[in-house]
Design a protein around this motif. Structure first.
Motif, short mmCIF file in Angstrom:
data_model
loop_
_atom_site.label_atom_id
_atom_site.label_comp_id
_atom_site.label_asym_id
_atom_site.label_seq_id
_atom_site.Cartn_x
_atom_site.Cartn_y
_atom_site.Cartn_z
N PRO A 23 39.72 55.13 26.06
CA PRO A 23 39.61 56.43 26.29
C PRO A 23 38.67 56.98 27.66
CG PRO A 23 38.77 55.72 24.11
CD PRO A 23 38.91 54.67 24.93
N THR A 24 39.29 58.06 27.97
CA THR A 24 38.53 58.75 29.19
C THR A 24 37.63 59.79 28.72
OG1 THR A 24 40.39 60.20 29.52
CG2 THR A 24 40.49 57.93 30.62
N ASN A 25 36.68 59.74 29.57
CA ASN A 25 35.52 61.04 29.28
C ASN A 25 34.91 61.28 30.71
OD1 ASN A 25 32.82 62.13 28.68
ND2 ASN A 25 33.19 61.11 26.54
N GLN A 26 34.71 62.54 30.71
CA GLN A 26 33.92 63.28 31.97
C GLN A 26 32.75 62.63 32.52
OE1 GLN A 26 33.98 67.31 32.26
NE2 GLN A 26 33.35 67.79 30.18
N HIS A 27 32.00 61.91 31.23
CA HIS A 27 30.53 61.98 31.35
C HIS A 27 30.39 60.52 31.77
CE1 HIS A 27 29.57 65.99 30.06
NE2 HIS A 27 30.37 65.98 29.10
N ILE A 28 31.63 59.76 31.68
CA ILE A 28 31.46 58.35 31.78
C ILE A 28 32.10 58.30 33.32
CG2 ILE A 28 32.51 56.01 31.30
CD1 ILE A 28 32.76 57.04 28.34
N GLU A 29 31.21 57.26 34.09
CA GLU A 29 31.86 57.14 35.84
C GLU A 29 32.31 55.81 35.78
OE1 GLU A 29 29.92 56.86 40.16
OE2 GLU A 29 28.64 57.18 38.43
N ARG A 30 33.54 55.66 36.29
CA ARG A 30 34.23 54.46 36.37
C ARG A 30 34.10 53.72 37.74
NH1 ARG A 30 40.42 53.41 34.49
NH2 ARG A 30 39.32 53.34 32.61
N VAL A 31 33.61 52.49 37.77
CA VAL A 31 33.60 51.91 39.07
C VAL A 31 34.07 50.49 39.02
CG1 VAL A 31 31.83 50.76 40.83
CG2 VAL A 31 31.06 52.96 39.58
N GLU A 32 34.86 50.06 40.03
CA GLU A 32 35.72 48.82 39.99
C GLU A 32 34.58 47.80 40.75
OE1 GLU A 32 40.01 46.58 40.77
OE2 GLU A 32 39.80 48.94 40.99
N VAL A 33 34.62 46.80 40.45
CA VAL A 33 33.78 45.63 41.12
C VAL A 33 34.68 44.79 41.90
CG1 VAL A 33 32.13 43.72 40.85
CG2 VAL A 33 32.06 45.48 39.24
N PRO A 34 34.56 44.73 43.11
CA PRO A 34 35.34 43.88 43.98
C PRO A 34 35.52 42.42 43.70
CG PRO A 34 33.46 44.46 45.47
CD PRO A 34 33.39 45.25 43.91
N ILE A 35 36.62 42.15 43.74
CA ILE A 35 37.09 40.62 42.92
C ILE A 35 37.87 39.75 43.84
CG2 ILE A 35 37.88 39.17 41.18
CD1 ILE A 35 35.08 40.68 40.42
N ALA A 36 37.41 38.72 44.33
CA ALA A 36 38.38 37.86 45.23
C ALA A 36 39.76 37.54 43.97
CB ALA A 36 37.85 36.43 45.48
N THR A 37 40.91 37.60 44.91
CA THR A 37 42.14 37.37 44.40
C THR A 37 42.74 36.02 44.73
OG1 THR A 37 43.30 38.47 45.98
CG2 THR A 37 42.43 39.79 44.08
N ASP A 38 42.29 35.38 45.88
CA ASP A 38 42.62 34.21 46.19
C ASP A 38 42.55 33.07 45.28
OD1 ASP A 38 40.18 34.48 47.06
OD2 ASP A 38 40.08 33.25 48.72
N SER A 39 43.21 31.93 45.37
CA SER A 39 43.13 30.97 44.63
C SER A 39 41.71 30.10 44.71
CB SER A 39 43.94 29.96 45.01
OG SER A 39 45.42 30.18 44.74
N LEU A 40 41.29 29.46 43.65
CA LEU A 40 39.89 28.84 43.48
C LEU A 40 39.96 27.79 44.62
CD1 LEU A 40 38.81 28.90 40.13
CD2 LEU A 40 37.84 30.30 41.71
N PRO A 41 38.85 27.45 45.45
CA PRO A 41 38.75 26.17 46.30
C PRO A 41 38.85 24.89 45.24
CG PRO A 41 36.79 27.26 46.40
CD PRO A 41 37.89 28.25 45.51
N THR A 42 39.07 23.92 45.78
CA THR A 42 38.66 22.73 45.26
C THR A 42 37.36 22.56 44.63
OG1 THR A 42 40.29 21.50 46.54
CG2 THR A 42 38.91 20.54 45.51
N GLN A 43 37.23 21.92 43.47
CA GLN A 43 35.96 22.10 42.63
C GLN A 43 35.03 20.84 43.38
OE1 GLN A 43 36.20 21.59 38.44
NE2 GLN A 43 34.23 20.41 38.44
N THR A 44 33.78 21.22 43.87
CA THR A 44 32.87 20.30 44.48
C THR A 44 31.53 20.45 43.59
OG1 THR A 44 32.33 22.21 46.01
CG2 THR A 44 33.90 20.64 46.69
N THR A 45 31.25 21.61 43.08
CA THR A 45 30.11 21.60 42.55
C THR A 45 29.86 21.50 41.19
OG1 THR A 45 30.38 23.99 41.93
CG2 THR A 45 29.56 23.77 44.11
#
Length: 285
Positions: free
Chosen positions: A33-55
Motif C-alpha cells: 500500500p502507498t501512503n503520503q506519510h511514508i517516504e520511500r527510499v531505494e538503497v543502491p545495490i550492486a547488480t554485477d556478478s559476485l566475485p570469486t569467494q575468498t573470505t
C-alpha cells in the motif's frame, strides 16, 4: 513535516547469491500500500556478478558496503518506523540494528520457517546468518558492523520448523531462543502476544520471510518453483497461510508498537520466467 515512517527498497540479493530477488523486490514495491506519510527510499545495490569467494562469505565486501549505505540513509532520515522490502533475508540486519538503538524494551519476531542463525564456520551465505549477526554470534565482520546487538531473550522465532533444524541451526538451542512451530501457532496463536507481554516488549520489529508460508497457499516463494517437487526442496518448507500471518501481524500490532516490518525472499516465479523469456527475443535486444 518529515515522515516518521521510512520505506526502504532494498533489492539485496548477494546474501543468498540469487539475482532473482531483485525482480521480487520490483514486484513487491508495486504491491505494498502507498501512503503520503511514508517516504520511500531505494538503497543502491550492486547488480554485477559476485566475485570469486575468498573470505568464506559470498559477496562479503559488497554486502558490508551495502549495509553501510543503508545505515547512512537511516542516520540521515532518522525514521521512527521502518518498512523494508527485500531482497533476501539479510535486508533486516541494518534496520533492526538501527531500531534497537532507538527504543528501550525493543524485541524482534522472526517469522520464518528457518532460524537464520548460522555462522561463517558452517555457511557462506549471509541470509542464513543475519539473525546470528544481530545476536553477535554470526560472521565476525558482520558482528562488528552491528552497533546495537539484540539480546536472545528479546527474540522469538515464529513458524520455525524445529524438527528440521540442521547442524548449522543449532544456535537456536545453544543461545537458547524462544520459538513456536507452525502447529503451535495454529493451535495457540496467542503464544506470540503472550511472549510480548511477558517480556514487556513495548516496541517490536517483525522479520517476515515469505517462505514461512505454505507453497499450497502462496506461490511466490522459492519452494514453489514451477515443475519441481516440494518434497525435494533441500531445506524446511513453510506451513502457514496468508490468513494466519495477517491475523498474527494484526495481533502483534495491537499488543506492542510495531516499529519495523521486513518482507523478504519474494520469488514471483511467473514474472521471473516471463522476463527471462522476453529477454531472449530480438525485439527486446
Amino acid at each position: 513535516m518529515t515522515p516518521t515512517t521510512l520505506e526502504l527498497l532494498l533489492p539485496q540479493w548477494q546474501g543468498g547469491n540469487n539475482p532473482d530477488y531483485q525482480i521480487g523486490n520490483e514486484i513487491l514495491a508495486t504491491i505494498v500500500p502507498t501512503n503520503q506519510h511514508i517516504e520511500r527510499v531505494e538503497v543502491p545495490i550492486a547488480t554485477d556478478s559476485l566475485p570469486t569467494q575468498t573470505t568464506g562469505i559470498d559477496g562479503e565486501t559488497t554486502l558490508l558496503q551495502q549495509f553501510q549505505s543503508t545505515a547512512d540513509i537511516l542516520a540521515v532520515k532518522h525514521p521512527q518506523r521502518i518498512i523494508t522490502l527485500g531482497g533476501d533475508c539479510s535486508v533486516s540486519e541494518t534496520p533492526f540494528d538501527y531500531l534497537n538503538g532507538q527504543y528501550d524494551r525493543f524485541g524482534v519476531i522472526w517469522l520464518d520457517v528457518h532460524p537464520d542463525v548460522s555462522n561463517a564456520t558452517n555457511s557462506h551465505h549471509i541470509h542464513e546468518m543475519v539473525l546470528a549477526n544481530l545476536l553477535d554470534v554470526g560472521a565476525p565482520q558482520f558482528n562488528q558492523q552491528v552497533t546495537n546487538h539484540l539480546k536472545s531473550s528479546h527474540v522469538m522465532l515464529a513458524g520455525l520448523d524445529y524438527q528440521a533444524l540442521r547442524p548449522m541451526d543449532q544456535a537456536v538451542n545453544q543461545l537458547p531462543l524462544t520459538y513456536t512451530t507452525p502447529e503451535d501457532l495454529l493451535d495457540h496463536p496467542e503464544m506470540v502476544t503472550t511472549w510480548l507481554k511477558t517480556n514487556q516488549i513495548q516496541h517490536v520489529a517483525v522479520h517476515w520471510d515469505l517462505d514461512v508460508l505454505s507453497p499450497n497457499d502462496f506461490r511466490s516463494i522459492y519452494p514453489a518453483e514451477p515443475h519441481t517437487n516440494v518434497a525435494d526442496f533441500p531445506a524446511a518448507v513453510g506451513r502457514m497461510t496468508l490468513k494466519q500471518v495477517f491475523s498474527l501481524l494484526a495481533a502483534i500490532g495491537q499488543t506492542s508498537d510495531l516499529v519495523g516490518l521486513s518482507i523478504a525472499e519474494h520469488m514471483p516465479w511467473d514474472a521471473i520466467n516471463l522476463r527471462k523469456g522476453l529477454a531472449t527475443l530480438p525485439i527486446f535486444q
